[in-house]
Design a protein around this motif. Structure first.
Motif, PDB file in Angstrom:
ATOM      1  N   PRO A 145     -18.422 -40.280  48.756  1.00  0.00           N
ATOM      2  CA  PRO A 145     -18.592 -38.497  49.680  1.00  0.00           C
ATOM      3  C   PRO A 145     -17.584 -38.446  50.640  1.00  0.00           C
ATOM      4  O   PRO A 145     -17.908 -37.017  50.817  1.00  0.00           O
ATOM      5  N   ALA A 146     -17.326 -39.008  51.079  1.00  0.00           N
ATOM      6  CA  ALA A 146     -16.124 -38.257  51.966  1.00  0.00           C
ATOM      7  C   ALA A 146     -14.499 -37.718  50.997  1.00  0.00           C
ATOM      8  O   ALA A 146     -13.508 -36.722  51.750  1.00  0.00           O
ATOM      9  N   ASP A 147     -14.801 -37.528  49.636  1.00  0.00           N
ATOM     10  CA  ASP A 147     -13.552 -37.008  48.983  1.00  0.00           C
ATOM     11  C   ASP A 147     -13.814 -35.719  48.667  1.00  0.00           C
ATOM     12  O   ASP A 147     -13.249 -34.790  48.251  1.00  0.00           O
ATOM     13  N   VAL A 148     -15.248 -35.689  49.090  1.00  0.00           N
ATOM     14  CA  VAL A 148     -15.251 -34.573  48.002  1.00  0.00           C
ATOM     15  C   VAL A 148     -15.376 -33.029  48.939  1.00  0.00           C
ATOM     16  O   VAL A 148     -15.917 -33.223  50.167  1.00  0.00           O
ATOM     17  N   GLU A 149     -14.852 -32.081  48.466  1.00  0.00           N
ATOM     18  CA  GLU A 149     -14.896 -30.711  48.207  1.00  0.00           C
ATOM     19  C   GLU A 149     -15.174 -29.935  47.558  1.00  0.00           C
ATOM     20  O   GLU A 149     -15.774 -28.841  46.856  1.00  0.00           O
ATOM     21  N   LYS A 150     -16.557 -29.340  48.661  1.00  0.00           N
ATOM     22  CA  LYS A 150     -17.658 -28.680  47.667  1.00  0.00           C
ATOM     23  C   LYS A 150     -17.325 -26.794  48.423  1.00  0.00           C
ATOM     24  O   LYS A 150     -16.394 -26.237  49.429  1.00  0.00           O
ATOM     25  N   LYS A 151     -17.024 -26.514  47.415  1.00  0.00           N
ATOM     26  CA  LYS A 151     -16.709 -24.244  47.674  1.00  0.00           C
ATOM     27  C   LYS A 151     -17.982 -23.358  47.771  1.00  0.00           C
ATOM     28  O   LYS A 151     -19.458 -24.583  47.640  1.00  0.00           O
ATOM     29  N   TRP A 152     -18.052 -22.660  48.012  1.00  0.00           N
ATOM     30  CA  TRP A 152     -18.872 -21.476  48.802  1.00  0.00           C
ATOM     31  C   TRP A 152     -19.240 -20.702  46.988  1.00  0.00           C
ATOM     32  O   TRP A 152     -17.960 -19.735  47.098  1.00  0.00           O
ATOM     33  N   VAL A 153     -20.210 -20.134  46.319  1.00  0.00           N
ATOM     34  CA  VAL A 153     -20.010 -19.259  45.718  1.00  0.00           C
ATOM     35  C   VAL A 153     -20.940 -17.915  45.778  1.00  0.00           C
ATOM     36  O   VAL A 153     -22.402 -18.549  46.252  1.00  0.00           O
ATOM     37  N   VAL A 154     -21.029 -16.921  45.342  1.00  0.00           N
ATOM     38  CA  VAL A 154     -21.953 -15.688  45.613  1.00  0.00           C
ATOM     39  C   VAL A 154     -22.120 -15.359  44.507  1.00  0.00           C
ATOM     40  O   VAL A 154     -21.363 -15.705  43.850  1.00  0.00           O
ATOM     41  N   ILE A 155     -23.247 -15.331  43.545  1.00  0.00           N
ATOM     42  CA  ILE A 155     -23.716 -14.847  42.849  1.00  0.00           C
ATOM     43  C   ILE A 155     -25.059 -13.867  42.767  1.00  0.00           C
ATOM     44  O   ILE A 155     -26.049 -13.885  43.565  1.00  0.00           O
ATOM     45  N   ASP A 156     -24.147 -12.782  41.771  1.00  0.00           N
ATOM     46  CA  ASP A 156     -25.179 -11.270  41.843  1.00  0.00           C
ATOM     47  C   ASP A 156     -26.308 -11.861  40.519  1.00  0.00           C
ATOM     48  O   ASP A 156     -25.824 -11.479  39.907  1.00  0.00           O
ATOM     49  N   ALA A 157     -28.116 -11.566  41.529  1.00  0.00           N
ATOM     50  CA  ALA A 157     -28.751 -11.867  40.549  1.00  0.00           C
ATOM     51  C   ALA A 157     -29.432 -10.935  39.398  1.00  0.00           C
ATOM     52  O   ALA A 157     -30.240 -10.779  38.812  1.00  0.00           O
ATOM     53  N   GLU A 158     -28.955  -9.873  40.030  1.00  0.00           N
ATOM     54  CA  GLU A 158     -29.505  -7.960  39.892  1.00  0.00           C
ATOM     55  C   GLU A 158     -29.296  -8.314  38.235  1.00  0.00           C
ATOM     56  O   GLU A 158     -28.439  -8.877  37.220  1.00  0.00           O
ATOM     57  N   GLY A 159     -30.451  -7.931  37.385  1.00  0.00           N
ATOM     58  CA  GLY A 159     -30.254  -8.242  35.629  1.00  0.00           C
ATOM     59  C   GLY A 159     -29.463  -9.269  34.645  1.00  0.00           C
ATOM     60  O   GLY A 159     -30.074  -9.094  34.093  1.00  0.00           O
ATOM     61  N   ALA A 160     -30.075 -10.165  36.095  1.00  0.00           N
ATOM     62  CA  ALA A 160     -29.717 -11.871  35.519  1.00  0.00           C
ATOM     63  C   ALA A 160     -30.799 -12.567  35.023  1.00  0.00           C
ATOM     64  O   ALA A 160     -31.768 -12.102  35.615  1.00  0.00           O
ATOM     65  N   VAL A 161     -30.842 -12.491  33.795  1.00  0.00           N
ATOM     66  CA  VAL A 161     -32.494 -13.573  33.329  1.00  0.00           C
ATOM     67  C   VAL A 161     -32.552 -15.209  33.728  1.00  0.00           C
ATOM     68  O   VAL A 161     -31.769 -16.054  33.993  1.00  0.00           O
ATOM     69  N   VAL A 162     -33.530 -14.681  34.819  1.00  0.00           N
ATOM     70  CA  VAL A 162     -33.726 -16.177  35.456  1.00  0.00           C
ATOM     71  C   VAL A 162     -33.757 -17.899  34.942  1.00  0.00           C
ATOM     72  O   VAL A 162     -33.172 -18.514  35.631  1.00  0.00           O
ATOM     73  N   GLY A 163     -34.116 -18.352  33.866  1.00  0.00           N
ATOM     74  CA  GLY A 163     -34.073 -19.463  33.602  1.00  0.00           C
ATOM     75  C   GLY A 163     -32.632 -19.240  33.319  1.00  0.00           C
ATOM     76  O   GLY A 163     -32.397 -20.830  33.531  1.00  0.00           O
ATOM     77  N   ARG A 164     -31.456 -18.802  33.024  1.00  0.00           N
ATOM     78  CA  ARG A 164     -29.845 -19.015  32.427  1.00  0.00           C
ATOM     79  C   ARG A 164     -29.734 -19.258  34.003  1.00  0.00           C
ATOM     80  O   ARG A 164     -28.975 -19.908  33.915  1.00  0.00           O
ATOM     81  N   LEU A 165     -29.959 -18.151  34.747  1.00  0.00           N
ATOM     82  CA  LEU A 165     -29.244 -18.296  36.254  1.00  0.00           C
ATOM     83  C   LEU A 165     -29.438 -19.327  36.558  1.00  0.00           C
ATOM     84  O   LEU A 165     -28.849 -20.042  37.241  1.00  0.00           O
ATOM     85  N   ALA A 166     -31.179 -20.548  36.357  1.00  0.00           N
ATOM     86  CA  ALA A 166     -30.965 -20.788  37.171  1.00  0.00           C
ATOM     87  C   ALA A 166     -30.797 -22.693  36.256  1.00  0.00           C
ATOM     88  O   ALA A 166     -30.509 -22.877  37.554  1.00  0.00           O
ATOM     89  N   MET A 200     -20.429 -13.852  32.069  1.00  0.00           N
ATOM     90  CA  MET A 200     -20.107 -15.357  30.994  1.00  0.00           C
ATOM     91  C   MET A 200     -20.550 -15.379  29.676  1.00  0.00           C
ATOM     92  O   MET A 200     -20.059 -15.888  28.581  1.00  0.00           O
ATOM     93  N   ASN A 201     -21.520 -14.443  29.339  1.00  0.00           N
ATOM     94  CA  ASN A 201     -22.265 -14.860  28.465  1.00  0.00           C
ATOM     95  C   ASN A 201     -23.009 -13.038  28.028  1.00  0.00           C
ATOM     96  O   ASN A 201     -24.109 -13.226  29.164  1.00  0.00           O
ATOM     97  N   SER A 202     -22.699 -12.172  27.295  1.00  0.00           N
ATOM     98  CA  SER A 202     -24.327 -11.170  26.869  1.00  0.00           C
ATOM     99  C   SER A 202     -25.758 -11.557  27.309  1.00  0.00           C
ATOM    100  O   SER A 202     -25.972 -11.083  27.539  1.00  0.00           O
ATOM    101  N   LYS A 203     -26.218 -13.528  26.816  1.00  0.00           N
ATOM    102  CA  LYS A 203     -27.857 -12.972  26.758  1.00  0.00           C
ATOM    103  C   LYS A 203     -27.821 -13.533  28.367  1.00  0.00           C
ATOM    104  O   LYS A 203     -29.694 -13.795  28.367  1.00  0.00           O
ATOM    105  N   ASN A 204     -26.727 -13.656  28.742  1.00  0.00           N
ATOM    106  CA  ASN A 204     -27.094 -13.933  30.712  1.00  0.00           C
ATOM    107  C   ASN A 204     -27.816 -13.104  31.358  1.00  0.00           C
ATOM    108  O   ASN A 204     -27.918 -12.919  32.315  1.00  0.00           O
ATOM    109  N   THR A 205     -27.948 -11.612  30.734  1.00  0.00           N
ATOM    110  CA  THR A 205     -28.285 -10.411  31.419  1.00  0.00           C
ATOM    111  C   THR A 205     -29.305  -9.012  30.307  1.00  0.00           C
ATOM    112  O   THR A 205     -29.407 -10.411  28.948  1.00  0.00           O
ATOM    113  N   ARG A 206     -30.202  -8.692  31.255  1.00  0.00           N
ATOM    114  CA  ARG A 206     -31.473  -7.839  30.252  1.00  0.00           C
ATOM    115  C   ARG A 206     -31.335  -6.511  30.729  1.00  0.00           C
ATOM    116  O   ARG A 206     -30.962  -6.115  31.903  1.00  0.00           O
ATOM    117  N   GLY A 207     -31.055  -5.570  30.017  1.00  0.00           N
ATOM    118  CA  GLY A 207     -31.634  -3.644  30.737  1.00  0.00           C
ATOM    119  C   GLY A 207     -30.176  -3.440  31.462  1.00  0.00           C
ATOM    120  O   GLY A 207     -29.421  -3.583  32.652  1.00  0.00           O
TER     121      GLY A 207
END
Length: 154
Positions: A8-29, A147-154
């Motif tokens: 656990p002490a060796d893990v380097e965590k990154k911070w990531v921002v994802i914009d969910a506008e128009g994203a399909v819920v299940g694929r995003l989750a 990342m994939n065309s199926k990740n968004t709708r509309g």
């Protein structure tokens, strides 16, 4: 070749921002749950919290495929006799806390009854609007929709 077991002490965590506008819920989750667990890393260790800290913005603008926004039902029980309650994603998204749709979708894709999963879930921050308060962490922007065309709708 030896198997790598990260401490656990060796893990380097990154911070990531994802914009969910128009994203399909299940694929995003599904994507977010994988990143929270750390399974995207080559040195993944199952018993260590290796996942990233994830910030999701515009969670109120997620979409469902088909007629799931109106037809899907979420159930919970109050604990009292006859206390089954139901709601739909449309009611939640139009209500006071629309980010709960994304939060619950991610939570339900993590392992159940696990202290490690609860720890990993605490690394998720979801905001209904475009603003977040984690600029000091200098988060990396991930373009989930491209990342994939199926990740968004509309």
């Amino acid at each position: 070749m030896k198997t790598i077991s990260v401490k656990p002490a060796d893990v380097e965590k990154k911070w990531v921002v994802i914009d969910a506008e128009g994203a399909v819920v299940g694929r995003l989750a599904a994507y977010v749950a994988t990143r929270l667990r750390g399974k995207h890393r080559p040195d993944y260790t199952p018993h260590v919290d290796m996942g990233d800290n994830i910030i999701i913005v515009n969670a109120d603008k997620v979409v469902f495929t088909g007629k799931k926004r109106d037809d899907k039902r979420y159930y919970h029980h109050t604990g009292h006799p006859g206390g089954i309650k139901e709601t739909s994603p449309a009611k939640i998204l139009d209500g006071r806390f629309p980010e709960r749709v994304v939060e619950k979708a991610v939570l339900r894709m993590l392992p159940k009854d696990s202290p490690l999963a609860r720890q990993q879930y605490s690394n998720l921050r979801v905001y209904a609007g475009p603003d977040h308060k984690h600029e000091a962490q200098q988060p990396e922007v991930v373009d989930f929709k491209s990342m994939n065309s199926k990740n968004t709708r509309g």
